[in-house]
Design a protein around this motif. Structure first.
Motif: not given
Length: 140
Positions: A111-113, A115-122, A132-133, A139-140
């Protein structure tokens, strides 16, 4: 073919610095011959509404027909030797063997990993437009 466009090779040359490109006069003349048609086709493509769930129109597969991948053999886990870094950026770029060892050892959660990738994407997608989406909840 559409009506001729209201610009010339000189107008194309004036627009080149906006895109960081530089064409020769001969290349500009070639573009003028089919630019109206290219613009009309782009407008037709954009007029078609495509749902986000629609898959890609093509699939690239470089394998030759009949190709069979060799057997991989038994899977072996590589032990981690490095401790979990303090910074998310270092975790994001860590090798896969280190990530699996940290997760297996309880130092890092999936879950932390994620979130790290989702934060980078954001953070990077508004600049790079590489997604695109983004389906963060899936993902979570």
């Amino acid at each position: 073919m559409s009506d001729p466009l209201p610009f010339s090779a000189a107008a194309l040359a004036a627009a080149e610095p906006l895109f960081g490109i530089c064409y020769t006069e001969a290349e500009r003349q070639l573009m003028l011959d089919n630019l109206a048609e290219q613009i009309a086709r782009a407008q037709q493509r954009r007029a078609v509404a495509l749902p986000s769930a629609l898959g890609p129109a093509t699939r690239f597969d470089p394998r030759l027909p009949g190709f069979r991948a060799p057997s991989a053999g038994p899977f072996q886990i590589t032990p981690a030797t490095d401790p979990l870094p303090d910074h998310d950026e270092d975790i994001a770029f860590a090798p896969l063997a280190a990530l699996q060892a940290w997760i297996r050892g309880g130092d890092l959660t999936a879950a932390r990993l994620t979130d790290i990738y989702l934060a980078r994407i954001a953070r990077l997608n508004p600049v790079l437009f590489c997604f695109s989406v983004v389906t963060a909840e899936a993902a979570r």
